[in-house]
Design an enzyme around this catalytic site. Structure first.
Site, PDB file in Angstrom:
ATOM      1  N   GLY A   1       0.821  -1.215   0.000  1.00 20.84           N
ATOM      2  CA  GLY A   1       0.000   0.000   0.000  1.00 20.84           C
ATOM      3  C   GLY A   1       0.844   1.248   0.000  1.00 20.84           C
TER       4      GLY A   1
ATOM      5  N   GLY B   1       2.021   5.856   4.439  1.00 24.24           N
ATOM      6  CA  GLY B   1       1.123   6.505   5.385  1.00 24.24           C
ATOM      7  C   GLY B   1      -0.218   5.835   5.567  1.00 24.24           C
TER       8      GLY B   1
ATOM      9  N   GLY C   1      -0.649   2.934   7.019  1.00 26.55           N
ATOM     10  CA  GLY C   1      -0.719   2.180   8.270  1.00 26.55           C
ATOM     11  C   GLY C   1      -0.115   0.788   8.227  1.00 26.55           C
TER      12      GLY C   1
ATOM     13  N   THR D   1       3.072  -0.088   8.883  1.00 24.49           N
ATOM     14  CA  THR D   1       3.866  -0.250  10.097  1.00 24.49           C
ATOM     15  C   THR D   1       2.959  -0.384  11.317  1.00 24.49           C
ATOM     16  OG1 THR D   1       5.397   1.272   9.050  1.00 24.49           O
ATOM     17  CG2 THR D   1       5.819   0.716  11.342  1.00 24.49           C
TER      18      THR D   1
ATOM     19  N   GLU E   1      -8.771  30.786 -11.703  1.00 23.07           N
ATOM     20  CA  GLU E   1      -9.644  30.124 -10.731  1.00 23.07           C
ATOM     21  C   GLU E   1     -11.112  30.433 -11.006  1.00 23.07           C
ATOM     22  OE1 GLU E   1      -8.561  27.815  -8.987  1.00 23.07           O
ATOM     23  OE2 GLU E   1      -6.439  28.242  -9.284  1.00 23.07           O
TER      24      GLU E   1
HETATM   25  P1  ADP Z   1       3.057   3.227   6.572  1.00 24.05           P
HETATM   26  O1  ADP Z   1       3.895   2.270   7.336  1.00 24.05           O
HETATM   27  O2  ADP Z   1       2.055   2.546   5.700  1.00 24.05           O
HETATM   28  O3  ADP Z   1       3.831   4.265   5.819  1.00 24.05           O
HETATM   29  P2  ADP Z   1       2.294   4.076   9.180  1.00 24.05           P
HETATM   30  O4  ADP Z   1       2.022   2.732   9.731  1.00 24.05           O
HETATM   31  O5  ADP Z   1       3.566   4.691   9.546  1.00 24.05           O
HETATM   32  O6  ADP Z   1       2.172   4.050   7.605  1.00 24.05           O
HETATM   33  O7  ADP Z   1       1.060   4.993   9.556  1.00 24.05           O
HETATM   34  C1  ADP Z   1       1.187   6.364   9.797  1.00 24.05           C
HETATM   35  C2  ADP Z   1       0.328   6.777  10.972  1.00 24.05           C
HETATM   36  O8  ADP Z   1      -1.037   6.704  10.651  1.00 24.05           O
HETATM   37  C3  ADP Z   1       0.516   5.873  12.171  1.00 24.05           C
HETATM   38  O9  ADP Z   1       1.439   6.418  13.034  1.00 24.05           O
HETATM   39  C4  ADP Z   1      -0.838   5.796  12.812  1.00 24.05           C
HETATM   40  O10 ADP Z   1      -0.926   6.678  13.883  1.00 24.05           O
HETATM   41  C5  ADP Z   1      -1.782   6.243  11.750  1.00 24.05           C
HETATM   42  N1  ADP Z   1      -2.621   5.112  11.315  1.00 24.05           N
HETATM   43  C6  ADP Z   1      -2.382   4.315  10.280  1.00 24.05           C
HETATM   44  N2  ADP Z   1      -3.369   3.428  10.111  1.00 24.05           N
HETATM   45  C7  ADP Z   1      -4.260   3.659  11.068  1.00 24.05           C
HETATM   46  C8  ADP Z   1      -5.502   3.068  11.427  1.00 24.05           C
HETATM   47  N3  ADP Z   1      -6.019   2.051  10.737  1.00 24.05           N
HETATM   48  N4  ADP Z   1      -6.153   3.573  12.472  1.00 24.05           N
HETATM   49  C9  ADP Z   1      -5.643   4.609  13.155  1.00 24.05           C
HETATM   50  N5  ADP Z   1      -4.481   5.197  12.878  1.00 24.05           N
HETATM   51  C10 ADP Z   1      -3.786   4.748  11.848  1.00 24.05           C
HETATM   52 ZN    ZN Z   2      -6.348  25.161 -12.461  1.00 23.22          ZN
END
Ligand code: ADP
Ligand code: ZN
Length: 663
Positions: free
Chosen positions: A200, A203, A205, A207, A423
């Site tokens: 994915g 950001g 989630g 990790t 715009e």
């Molecule tokens: P990735 O590893 O995909 O780049 P992360 O796991 O670092 O993304 O996620 C970034 C932040 O988003 C996390 O620190 C977390 O706080 C928030 N987050 C991600 N997924 C969720 C979720 N399903 N519910 C709540 N918070 C989430």
């Molecule tokens: Zn434009």
């Protein structure tokens, strides 16, 4: 960190000691020697108070009768001659004083160099030690460095902290169950995947979900990032991997999480020329380790990537990462759930409605949401509010969408007018199309790379897009460029992002959704692209002929839309100019103001006057906030806009940046 400071401190002490010693040695006439002036010294001699005088070039040391030592320098050798002829020759002949002449010894220059040499030596030693600590030293000890493999035991997250992602959690539930009690699986002869690939965009989630899996199972979590290996010295990556698995085995059952696995797991031999030895070595070691442990060792490896397509196929074979979990950007429900999770530790005012927020933030990743809430919190602190209000949240959303607001950036009047016309073009075109979304806000305040933007909000969340809606989107996007063309007679690079989006929508219509008659309902895009946004043309699964036909169809769609846009702009030219003028006056206008302008119920002048009155009353009612109003929020009272529901799509263009830099 601590360690670095400690070593630094040690070296500083060593350095100080050496320095002190050297200075001590360097201090020449040692013992209790009294430094006196030359004339004083002469007096001693003249009075016959000395029993011994030692000359060393211009330096004179004398020993008094009471064994005290005095020391001075003559101004010239003439002085010394005079001392001899006037007093010393006679006194020594009489045996009153013992005169010694120390010739400047041959080795004396070496002796005098010794302190300097010691200093240089100490410096070199000191310097190399520091260097080794930072660079080379790391290379030598990295393989054994366990610090970064340590267990994460800071506040455990579990599945209940993970909002949405129900299916994904379900897929991982089995692994959780296995890690809780591997024995049951062993006794029943059930095989569990060793590795799961989480796929994915950043950001979303990956990790977070991995950590939650470990938390849910109550097992240690070891983490390592593929990008860590990229800058490493040969052989270090492989030894890190070996070390990681050794550590994991000692703590089984546990989870190993490899972030950005594509950095190290890229298809072997796919690099440009050589120089990828290190990466391949690391990858090989990873494969060896994965094969090396038993299925029942109680170790699960989770790995994250945004590009499963570039991974070495060997990684995806059975017994390695043979299961994939795709994590997408959350939908409206997911966003609302994530808002609720992260709002728990934030002090939100009552007027903040999670449902509205979710609708306002399509395309936001969980990381964006977290970031946005934090921005809002910072804003409310800066404004000295005791709870985060809707105004702060709204501003934070805009900030996350388009980067930080840049009021300070100097924009020339000509550029502002160009942006205003552009715009206004978008907005007017959007207003006239039955399939376009209502305009929510138009602004020419530059944010991030965008010179300005027009924000439209769909009346409801739509799960499918019709052909006419896609056409409307194209026309709306072209509105900016066409307005420049028709009204100003010149076009700018500011529309480059619009044009890019027009092209990709038109392309999707032809290749993905089968909207073109001549090509029919066939999907000409590769399946990966659907959810990962791969580059076009990276994997062409159709003939050159088809490619040409696609191009023709795309051109046709865009051309038809362009003609249509020109007609609209020409028809509404006066309205458009009035709106552009209002933008010049107010910088930002909301949906209501736009509607009034469009219907002719208001003019740019009447709006400006209204706005001024509002400001006046605001100033009187909130005396203490005057400072902030002038500095922070100008005409941005969207919070009152209660029916503001959802950003369907916002459109931004890189005016100033592009004008300065591009072509
Ligand atoms: P990735 O590893 O995909 O780049 P992360 O796991 O670092 O993304 O996620 C970034 C932040 O988003 C996390 O620190 C977390 O706080 C928030 N987050 C991600 N997924 C969720 C979720 N399903 N519910 C709540 N918070 C989430
Ligand atoms: Zn434009």
């Amino acid at each position: 960190m601590n360690k670095v400071f400690k070593t630094l401190a040690i070296y500083t002490v060593i350095f100080a000691v050496v320095f002190g010693l050297v200075t001590f040695i360097d201090q020449k006439p040692s013992g209790a020697v009294k430094e006196v002036s030359y004339s004083e010294f002469t007096n001693y001699i003249a009075n016959g108070e000395l029993k011994e005088v030692t000359f060393k070039e211009l330096e004179i040391t004398g020993v008094l009768k009471d064994d005290k030592k005095v020391h001075t320098y003559a101004h010239s050798s003439l002085d010394i001659n005079r001392l001899h002829t006037d007093y010393l020759d006679q006194q020594s002949r009489e045996g009153l004083v013992n005169v010694k002449n120390t010739k400047p010894e041959k080795e004396s220059w070496i002796v005098s160099l010794i302190p300097t040499l010691i200093m240089i030596g100490a410096l070199v030693f000191f310097w190399t030690m520091i260097m080794r600590q930072q660079g080379g030293g790391k290379a030598m000890s990295f393989g054994k460095n366990r610090a970064r493999l340590q267990k994460e035991n800071t506040k455990r997250v579990t599945f209940k902290d993970v909002a949405g992602l129900e299916e994904e959690k379900e897929e991982l539930e089995e692994i959780v169950d296995y890690l809780r009690g591997p024995k049951r699986y062993i006794s029943q002869g059930a095989r569990i995947p060793k590795g799961v690939l989480l796929v994915g965009p950043p950001g979303t989630g990956k990790t977070y979900l991995s950590k939650a899996t470990a938390g849910e199972a109550g097992v240690p979590f070891f983490t390592i990032s593929g990008s860590d290996f990229v800058e490493m010295f040969v052989g270090v990556g492989a030894s890190r991997v070996r070390e990681l698995f050794k550590e994991a085995k000692a703590h089984a059952p546990c989870i190993i999480f490899i972030d950005e696995i594509d950095a190290v797991g890229r298809r072997r031999g796919a690099g440009m020329g050589g120089g990828h030895d290190e990466r391949e070595q690391t990858l090989n070691q990873l494969l060896v380790e994965m094969d090396g442990f038993d299925e029942h060792a109680g170790i699960i490896i989770l790995a994250a990537t945004n590009r499963p397509d570039i991974l070495d196929p060997a990684l995806l074979r059975p017994g390695r990462f043979d299961r994939q979990v795709v994590i997408d950007i959350p939908d409206i429900k997911g966003r609302e759930a994530i808002f609720n999770v992260h709002a728990k530790n934030k002090n939100l005012a009552d007027d903040v409605d999670m449902h509205v927020l979710a609708r306002r933030t399509p395309g936001f990743t969980p990381a964006d949401i977290e970031n946005m809430l934090n921005e809002a919190a910072l804003l409310s602190i800066r404004r000295r509010k005791n709870a985060i209000g809707m105004a702060e949240v709204e501003e934070a959303i805009t900030k996350v969408i388009a980067g930080p607001q840049k009021k300070s950036r100097v924009v020339s009047e000509k550029d502002r007018w160009l942006t205003a016309v552009h715009e206004a073009g978008h907005a007017v075109v959007a207003r006239t199309l039955p399939d376009a979304d209502p305009v929510h806000q138009i602004t020419i305040v530059p944010r991030g790379r965008a010179g300005g933007f027009t924000m439209t909000l769909p009346k409801e969340e739509v799960s499918y897009v019709t052909k006419s809606r896609m056409e409307a989107m194209i026309v709306e996007l072209l509105g900016g460029r066409v307005a420049e063309q028709v009204i100003l007679g010149e076009i700018s690079t500011g529309a480059s992002n619009d044009i890019q989006r027009v092209t990709s929508i038109a392309r999707d219509m032809v290749t993905k959704y089968g909207f073109s008659e001549s090509l029919g309902t066939i999907n000409y895009s590769s399946s990966q692209e659907l959810f990962l946004g791969r580059d076009f043309g990276s994997k062409q699964e159709y003939s050159e002929d088809t490619a040409k036909q696609i191009d023709i169809e795309v051109k046709k769609i865009v051309h038809t839309a362009y003609e249509m846009t020109v007609n609209i702009i020409k028809e509404y030219k006066d309205t458009l100019l009035e709106i552009a003028n209002a933008l010049m006056e107010l910088e930002t206008i909301n949906g209501d103001q736009f509607e009034k302008l469009f219907k002719g119920e208001a003019t740019s002048k009447s709006l400006a006057a209204e706005e001024e009155n509002l400001d006046e009353t605001n100033k009187h009612s909130e005396e203490n906030k005057v400072e902030e109003i002038s500095e922070e929020t100008q005409p941005q009272d969207e919070s009152e806009n209660k029916e503001a529901e959802n950003i369907g799509k916002e459109d931004e263009e890189a005016f100033s940046d592009d004008i300065q830099k591009e072509e």
